[in-house]
Motif scaffolding. Sequence first.
Motif, PDB file in Angstrom:
ATOM      1  N   THR A 239       0.850  -1.187   0.000  1.00 22.47           N
ATOM      2  CA  THR A 239       0.000   0.000   0.000  1.00 22.47           C
ATOM      3  C   THR A 239       0.890   1.244   0.000  1.00 22.47           C
ATOM      4  O   THR A 239       2.112   1.156   0.189  1.00 22.47           O
ATOM      5  CB  THR A 239      -0.899   0.016   1.241  1.00 22.47           C
ATOM      6  OG1 THR A 239      -0.056   0.058   2.410  1.00 22.47           O
ATOM      7  CG2 THR A 239      -1.768  -1.234   1.300  1.00 22.47           C
ATOM      8  N   ARG A 240       0.268   2.400  -0.176  1.00 25.60           N
ATOM      9  CA  ARG A 240       1.035   3.650  -0.184  1.00 25.60           C
ATOM     10  C   ARG A 240       1.801   3.820   1.130  1.00 25.60           C
ATOM     11  O   ARG A 240       2.973   4.222   1.133  1.00 25.60           O
ATOM     12  CB  ARG A 240       0.094   4.827  -0.420  1.00 25.60           C
ATOM     13  CG  ARG A 240       0.814   6.176  -0.482  1.00 25.60           C
ATOM     14  CD  ARG A 240      -0.179   7.305  -0.761  1.00 25.60           C
ATOM     15  NE  ARG A 240      -0.860   7.126  -2.030  1.00 25.60           N
ATOM     16  CZ  ARG A 240      -1.826   7.925  -2.482  1.00 25.60           C
ATOM     17  NH1 ARG A 240      -2.222   8.958  -1.742  1.00 25.60           N
ATOM     18  NH2 ARG A 240      -2.389   7.706  -3.650  1.00 25.60           N
ATOM     19  N   GLN A 241       1.136   3.500   2.238  1.00 25.13           N
ATOM     20  CA  GLN A 241       1.784   3.667   3.544  1.00 25.13           C
ATOM     21  C   GLN A 241       2.959   2.687   3.712  1.00 25.13           C
ATOM     22  O   GLN A 241       3.919   2.980   4.439  1.00 25.13           O
ATOM     23  CB  GLN A 241       0.774   3.444   4.672  1.00 25.13           C
ATOM     24  CG  GLN A 241      -0.323   4.490   4.765  1.00 25.13           C
ATOM     25  CD  GLN A 241      -1.469   4.223   3.782  1.00 25.13           C
ATOM     26  OE1 GLN A 241      -1.436   3.268   3.008  1.00 25.13           O
ATOM     27  NE2 GLN A 241      -2.468   5.106   3.811  1.00 25.13           N
ATOM     28  N   LEU A 242       2.867   1.539   3.041  1.00 23.76           N
ATOM     29  CA  LEU A 242       3.904   0.521   3.176  1.00 23.76           C
ATOM     30  C   LEU A 242       5.035   0.670   2.167  1.00 23.76           C
ATOM     31  O   LEU A 242       5.999  -0.090   2.212  1.00 23.76           O
ATOM     32  CB  LEU A 242       3.290  -0.876   3.017  1.00 23.76           C
ATOM     33  CG  LEU A 242       2.800  -1.594   4.262  1.00 23.76           C
ATOM     34  CD1 LEU A 242       2.359  -2.999   3.914  1.00 23.76           C
ATOM     35  CD2 LEU A 242       3.878  -1.657   5.328  1.00 23.76           C
ATOM     36  N   ARG A 243       4.900   1.622   1.239  1.00 22.36           N
ATOM     37  CA  ARG A 243       5.870   1.731   0.155  1.00 22.36           C
ATOM     38  C   ARG A 243       7.311   1.860   0.655  1.00 22.36           C
ATOM     39  O   ARG A 243       8.205   1.176   0.142  1.00 22.36           O
ATOM     40  CB  ARG A 243       5.490   2.917  -0.734  1.00 22.36           C
ATOM     41  CG  ARG A 243       6.176   2.964  -2.070  1.00 22.36           C
ATOM     42  CD  ARG A 243       5.721   1.830  -2.947  1.00 22.36           C
ATOM     43  NE  ARG A 243       6.804   0.887  -3.156  1.00 22.36           N
ATOM     44  CZ  ARG A 243       6.667  -0.256  -3.775  1.00 22.36           C
ATOM     45  NH1 ARG A 243       5.499  -0.648  -4.225  1.00 22.36           N
ATOM     46  NH2 ARG A 243       7.689  -1.079  -3.949  1.00 22.36           N
ATOM     47  N   PRO A 244       7.599   2.705   1.666  1.00 17.79           N
ATOM     48  CA  PRO A 244       8.986   2.785   2.159  1.00 17.79           C
ATOM     49  C   PRO A 244       9.497   1.445   2.683  1.00 17.79           C
ATOM     50  O   PRO A 244      10.639   1.063   2.406  1.00 17.79           O
ATOM     51  CB  PRO A 244       8.891   3.837   3.272  1.00 17.79           C
ATOM     52  CG  PRO A 244       7.713   4.678   2.914  1.00 17.79           C
ATOM     53  CD  PRO A 244       6.727   3.716   2.310  1.00 17.79           C
ATOM     54  N   ALA A 245       8.658   0.746   3.457  1.00 15.60           N
ATOM     55  CA  ALA A 245       9.070  -0.557   3.982  1.00 15.60           C
ATOM     56  C   ALA A 245       9.258  -1.566   2.856  1.00 15.60           C
ATOM     57  O   ALA A 245      10.177  -2.384   2.891  1.00 15.60           O
ATOM     58  CB  ALA A 245       8.027  -1.066   4.975  1.00 15.60           C
ATOM     59  N   CYS A 246       8.395  -1.508   1.839  1.00 12.02           N
ATOM     60  CA  CYS A 246       8.521  -2.406   0.690  1.00 12.02           C
ATOM     61  C   CYS A 246       9.808  -2.135  -0.067  1.00 12.02           C
ATOM     62  O   CYS A 246      10.509  -3.057  -0.503  1.00 12.02           O
ATOM     63  CB  CYS A 246       7.310  -2.264  -0.234  1.00 12.02           C
ATOM     64  SG  CYS A 246       5.820  -3.083   0.376  1.00 12.02           S
ATOM     65  N   ASP A 247      10.120  -0.853  -0.258  1.00 13.66           N
ATOM     66  CA  ASP A 247      11.362  -0.488  -0.949  1.00 13.66           C
ATOM     67  C   ASP A 247      12.575  -0.996  -0.174  1.00 13.66           C
ATOM     68  O   ASP A 247      13.528  -1.512  -0.765  1.00 13.66           O
ATOM     69  CB  ASP A 247      11.443   1.031  -1.120  1.00 13.66           C
ATOM     70  CG  ASP A 247      10.427   1.557  -2.118  1.00 13.66           C
ATOM     71  OD1 ASP A 247       9.906   0.758  -2.931  1.00 13.66           O
ATOM     72  OD2 ASP A 247      10.119   2.778  -2.071  1.00 13.66           O
ATOM     73  N   LYS A 248      12.520  -0.862   1.137  1.00 14.02           N
ATOM     74  CA  LYS A 248      13.620  -1.340   1.984  1.00 14.02           C
ATOM     75  C   LYS A 248      13.785  -2.838   1.871  1.00 14.02           C
ATOM     76  O   LYS A 248      14.901  -3.378   1.918  1.00 14.02           O
ATOM     77  CB  LYS A 248      13.352  -0.946   3.443  1.00 14.02           C
ATOM     78  CG  LYS A 248      14.483  -1.298   4.398  1.00 14.02           C
ATOM     79  CD  LYS A 248      14.163  -0.836   5.819  1.00 14.02           C
ATOM     80  CE  LYS A 248      15.273  -1.240   6.774  1.00 14.02           C
ATOM     81  NZ  LYS A 248      14.965  -0.810   8.166  1.00 14.02           N
ATOM     82  N   ALA A 249      12.643  -3.544   1.706  1.00 13.00           N
ATOM     83  CA  ALA A 249      12.685  -5.006   1.592  1.00 13.00           C
ATOM     84  C   ALA A 249      13.027  -5.484   0.184  1.00 13.00           C
ATOM     85  O   ALA A 249      13.116  -6.684  -0.060  1.00 13.00           O
ATOM     86  CB  ALA A 249      11.329  -5.580   2.011  1.00 13.00           C
ATOM     87  N   GLY A 250      13.202  -4.544  -0.752  1.00 12.22           N
ATOM     88  CA  GLY A 250      13.591  -4.909  -2.101  1.00 12.22           C
ATOM     89  C   GLY A 250      12.433  -5.296  -3.005  1.00 12.22           C
ATOM     90  O   GLY A 250      12.607  -6.077  -3.933  1.00 12.22           O
ATOM     91  N   PHE A 251      11.264  -4.724  -2.742  1.00  8.21           N
ATOM     92  CA  PHE A 251      10.089  -5.037  -3.543  1.00  8.21           C
ATOM     93  C   PHE A 251       9.971  -4.030  -4.694  1.00  8.21           C
ATOM     94  O   PHE A 251       9.304  -3.018  -4.584  1.00  8.21           O
ATOM     95  CB  PHE A 251       8.808  -4.969  -2.694  1.00  8.21           C
ATOM     96  CG  PHE A 251       8.548  -6.229  -1.915  1.00  8.21           C
ATOM     97  CD1 PHE A 251       7.445  -7.006  -2.167  1.00  8.21           C
ATOM     98  CD2 PHE A 251       9.432  -6.623  -0.938  1.00  8.21           C
ATOM     99  CE1 PHE A 251       7.215  -8.164  -1.449  1.00  8.21           C
ATOM    100  CE2 PHE A 251       9.224  -7.781  -0.218  1.00  8.21           C
ATOM    101  CZ  PHE A 251       8.108  -8.561  -0.472  1.00  8.21           C
ATOM    102  N   GLY A 252      10.617  -4.334  -5.795  1.00 10.29           N
ATOM    103  CA  GLY A 252      10.444  -3.483  -6.978  1.00 10.29           C
ATOM    104  C   GLY A 252       9.128  -3.758  -7.645  1.00 10.29           C
ATOM    105  O   GLY A 252       8.596  -4.868  -7.595  1.00 10.29           O
ATOM    106  N   ARG A 253       8.550  -2.759  -8.278  1.00  9.71           N
ATOM    107  CA  ARG A 253       7.272  -2.945  -8.956  1.00  9.71           C
ATOM    108  C   ARG A 253       7.476  -3.677 -10.282  1.00  9.71           C
ATOM    109  O   ARG A 253       8.498  -3.571 -10.906  1.00  9.71           O
ATOM    110  CB  ARG A 253       6.588  -1.596  -9.217  1.00  9.71           C
ATOM    111  CG  ARG A 253       6.050  -0.973  -7.939  1.00  9.71           C
ATOM    112  CD  ARG A 253       5.308   0.314  -8.235  1.00  9.71           C
ATOM    113  NE  ARG A 253       4.843   0.937  -7.015  1.00  9.71           N
ATOM    114  CZ  ARG A 253       3.680   0.654  -6.456  1.00  9.71           C
ATOM    115  NH1 ARG A 253       2.869  -0.201  -7.001  1.00  9.71           N
ATOM    116  NH2 ARG A 253       3.308   1.252  -5.345  1.00  9.71           N
TER     117      ARG A 253
END
Length: 360
Positions: A346-360
Motif C-alpha cells: 500500500t502507499r503507507q507501506l511503500r517505504p518498507a517495501c522499498d527497503k525489503a527490495g520489492f520493486g514494482r
Amino acid sequence: MRSRTCHVVAALVAGLMTMSLAACGRGDERVTDSFSVGLLLPSRAVPRWERSDKPLIEKRLKELCPHCAMEYANAEDDATMQRQQIMSMITKGVRVLILGAADTRALRSSVQEAHDAGVPVVAYDRLAEGPIAGYVSFDGAQVGRLQGEALLKAMGDKASRGNVVMMNGDPTSANAAWFRRGALSVITGKVNIARSYDIVGWSTQSAHANMAAAVAALGPDRIGGVLAANDAIAAGVISALKSAHVGKLPPVTGQDADLDAVRRIIKGEQYMTVYKPFRMEAGAVASMAVALGRGEDLRDIATTTTNSPTAQHIPSVLLTPRAVTVGNIKQTLVKDGMYTIDQICTRQLRPACDKAGFGR
C-alpha cells in the motif's frame, strides 16, 4: 419385393434403436455430470475460508464438472449450525459433501447420517470424525515444525535464555493439536515455555486478551518470542504487545499467509507465516468430490491414507507447507499469484517495501 421392404424397415428400426440408445447414453452422461456438491466451511473469523478456499473450490468444481452445482454454507464457528446445514444439504439432494468442520468431534454424528444417506463426505483441511470418504489437508506436523524452526532462528543466541509464549489454536480442532505437537518437537528443551494458551475459535480478540495476561505476568521485556498458531492469533498477539508499549516486538509466528499478516511481515511486526498453497488444496478436494459424485475410486487421486479416532485408511492428500519471511515473499506468494506486489505494498507501506527490495 416384400422381403426387400422388410429389410429396409428392419434397418430403419435398428438405426432408430441405435440413435435412441446413443441419446440415452448422452442423457445418462448429462445426469451423471449434473449433480450438486455441498461445501461447508467452518468460520468467517479466519479470512482464508471466504477469500481463498470458497472461490478456489467453486472455480475448480466448475472446471472439472461444468454442469455440477455447488451449495454453500458457513458455520461461523457454530457446530450446531453446521449440523443443521449438513442435514439441509442432504435434504436438498447433494451427492457429495466437502466438510471443513467447525468441530471435528461434534460433527461425527452428522458425518454418519450423511454416510447412511449415501452421501460421501470429504474432510477438508480438518479431519472430522466418522465414516469420512476422503481427506485433503496440509501436513500439520510440518506446519508446527516450520513455526518452531523459524522462532528459534529469529531468537538466535537468546533462545536458551528467552521466555516463549505459546498461543495454540482452538482446542476442539484436531489440527491445532497437530500444529502444537510439531512445534514442540522442535522447541522443547531449547527455550523456556513460560505460558501456553488455547485460543477458542482462533479468535484475534481472545489472543489479545491472553497475550495481555502473559505480558502482565512476565513483564513486557521478558518475552523472547511468541509461537502463534495462525495469522488471526498473531494479529491479537501483536496488538496486545503494542498496547503494552513493548519497545521492540519479539518474533511472532503465524500461518495462512493472510494479506494483513504479509503486510505485518513487511513492517517488521510479525516474523513469519506458513504458506499453504490453497489452490492445490482446493484443487485436490474438488477432484475428490467430483470423483465420488461420479462413483469413481479415489486411489488415482489420494497419495496416502490417514487414520482418525473413528476410521482407518482414509484416502488422503497431504500437501507440503512453506515458511514465508520477508526475504522470500516474492519467491512464494507473489510468484504463485496469491498476491501482487501492488496488493501487498500500500502507499503507507511503500517505504518498507522499498527497503525489503520489492520493486514494482
